[in-house]
Scaffold this active site. Structure first.
Site, short mmCIF file in Angstrom:
data_model
loop_
_atom_site.label_atom_id
_atom_site.label_comp_id
_atom_site.label_asym_id
_atom_site.label_seq_id
_atom_site.Cartn_x
_atom_site.Cartn_y
_atom_site.Cartn_z
N CYS A 12 5.69 -6.92 7.58
CA CYS A 12 6.55 -6.94 6.39
C CYS A 12 7.88 -6.20 6.63
O CYS A 12 7.89 -5.00 6.91
CB CYS A 12 5.82 -6.32 5.21
SG CYS A 12 6.86 -6.22 3.74
N LYS A 39 -6.32 -9.37 -0.49
CA LYS A 39 -5.90 -8.05 -1.00
C LYS A 39 -7.10 -7.28 -1.55
O LYS A 39 -7.83 -7.80 -2.40
CB LYS A 39 -4.87 -8.24 -2.11
CG LYS A 39 -3.56 -8.89 -1.64
CD LYS A 39 -2.62 -9.17 -2.81
CE LYS A 39 -1.43 -9.95 -2.37
NZ LYS A 39 -0.59 -10.45 -3.47
N VAL A 52 3.31 -5.16 -0.98
CA VAL A 52 3.62 -3.98 -0.19
C VAL A 52 5.14 -3.93 -0.01
O VAL A 52 5.78 -4.98 -0.08
CB VAL A 52 2.91 -4.02 1.20
CG1 VAL A 52 1.43 -3.88 1.06
CG2 VAL A 52 3.28 -5.27 1.99
N SER A 66 10.41 -1.45 -2.09
CA SER A 66 10.86 -0.75 -0.87
C SER A 66 12.12 0.08 -1.08
O SER A 66 12.23 1.19 -0.57
CB SER A 66 11.10 -1.76 0.25
OG SER A 66 12.08 -2.71 -0.12
N1 GSH Z 1 11.05 -6.62 -3.51
C1 GSH Z 1 9.88 -6.17 -2.82
C2 GSH Z 1 9.42 -7.26 -1.88
C3 GSH Z 1 8.12 -6.89 -1.16
C4 GSH Z 1 7.41 -8.11 -0.63
O1 GSH Z 1 7.79 -9.27 -0.87
N2 GSH Z 1 6.34 -7.85 0.13
C5 GSH Z 1 5.55 -8.95 0.62
C6 GSH Z 1 5.17 -8.75 2.09
S1 GSH Z 1 6.57 -8.72 3.15
C7 GSH Z 1 4.25 -8.99 -0.15
O2 GSH Z 1 3.64 -7.97 -0.38
N3 GSH Z 1 3.78 -10.19 -0.52
C8 GSH Z 1 2.54 -10.36 -1.15
C9 GSH Z 1 2.60 -11.30 -2.30
O3 GSH Z 1 3.71 -11.66 -2.73
O4 GSH Z 1 1.53 -11.69 -2.77
C10 GSH Z 1 10.18 -4.87 -2.06
O5 GSH Z 1 11.35 -4.68 -1.70
O6 GSH Z 1 9.29 -4.06 -1.87
#
Ligand code: GSH
Length: 227
Positions: A12, A39, A52, A66
């Site tokens: 990620c 998850k 995450v 993040s």
């Molecule tokens: N805007 C979020 C984006 C985080 C994100 O998209 N994480 C992805 C992995 S890279 C995730 O957890 N995806 C799981 C899902 O959407 O179910 C951040 O900046 O933390």
């Protein structure tokens, strides 16, 4: 110093942004990887968006998003990575938003199924990279000789662009000399190197399940992009 635990997924780029800031400041933290395809219930209970990274602070406090995590680390740990000037700081935050926007087409490149879609997505990504080139100071990092929060966000993006171009020459860095040099400088930066697992490239390349990842389709349609 609070007890910090970063909840992560191996590939990620958003987790990497938070880890970059922790590493750049030399902060102690634990990292726990989860499987996003499966998850765990404890993670779903903690993560309001089911995504995450999460940062657990002293066990019971949980931060999500993040950039929020990066800003929390910035406010609580030295050395400072944000500029002193409020205007420059605001501009840094604006370009971090642009980088987050660019991560969307960069990720889509892993799955889009046709050469036409790849070209459309790459063109959208290229437009954002041109704006980033214009905003770059021309120094080693985005705004000087030391890394900022913009660099923490950009490192994972520029890595992924380079990996996409291992499959076909998409021309994403072409005639963008500041971005090209920035990518090389970031790759040498210990904080970026320590922000992810050692086999990040192999794991990330394995995620290319669309046209770019399918050599037979690329050969059939011709990977005839400009370099
Ligand atoms: N805007 C979020 C984006 C985080 C994100 O998209 N994480 C992805 C992995 S890279 C995730 O957890 N995806 C799981 C899902 O959407 O179910 C951040 O900046 O933390």
């Amino acid at each position: 110093m609070p007890d910090l635990r970063l909840i992560s997924f191996h590939t990620c780029p958003y987790v990497q942004r938070a880890a970059f800031v922790l590493e750049a400041k030399g902060v102690d933290y634990e990292i726990q990887y989860i499987d996003l395809a499966n998850k765990p219930d404890w993670f779903l209970a903690l993560s309001p968006l089911g995504k995450v990274p999460l940062l657990q602070v002293d066990g019971d406090e949980v931060l999500f998003e993040s950039q929020v995590i990066a800003e929390y680390i910035e406010e609580t740990q030295t050395p400072r990575m944000h500029p002193e000037s409020a205007l420059r700081r605001a501009k840094h935050r604006a370009y971090i938003e642009l980088i987050s926007a660019a991560l969307v087409p960069a990720w889509r490149l892993t799955t889009v199924k046709t050469k036409e879609e790849v070209d459309t997505v790459a063109a959208a990504l290229r437009r954002l990279l041109e704006r980033l080139e214009q905003a770059h100071s021309g120094k080693t990092f985005f705004d000087g000789k030391t890394v900022s929060l913009v660099d923490a966000a950009a490192g994972p993006l520029l890595q992924r662009i380079a990996w996409a171009q291992e499959f076909a020459p998409l021309g994403l860095f072409a005639e963008l000399p500041k971005l090209t040099a920035w990518h090389k400088a970031l790759l040498r930066t210990p904080a970026l190197q320590a922000s992810a697992v050692p086999d990040l490239r192999e794991r990330s390349v394995a995620a290319y399940t669309g046209w770019l990842g399918d050599k037979s389709k690329r050969d059939a349609t011709g990977a005839d992009h400009d370099a």
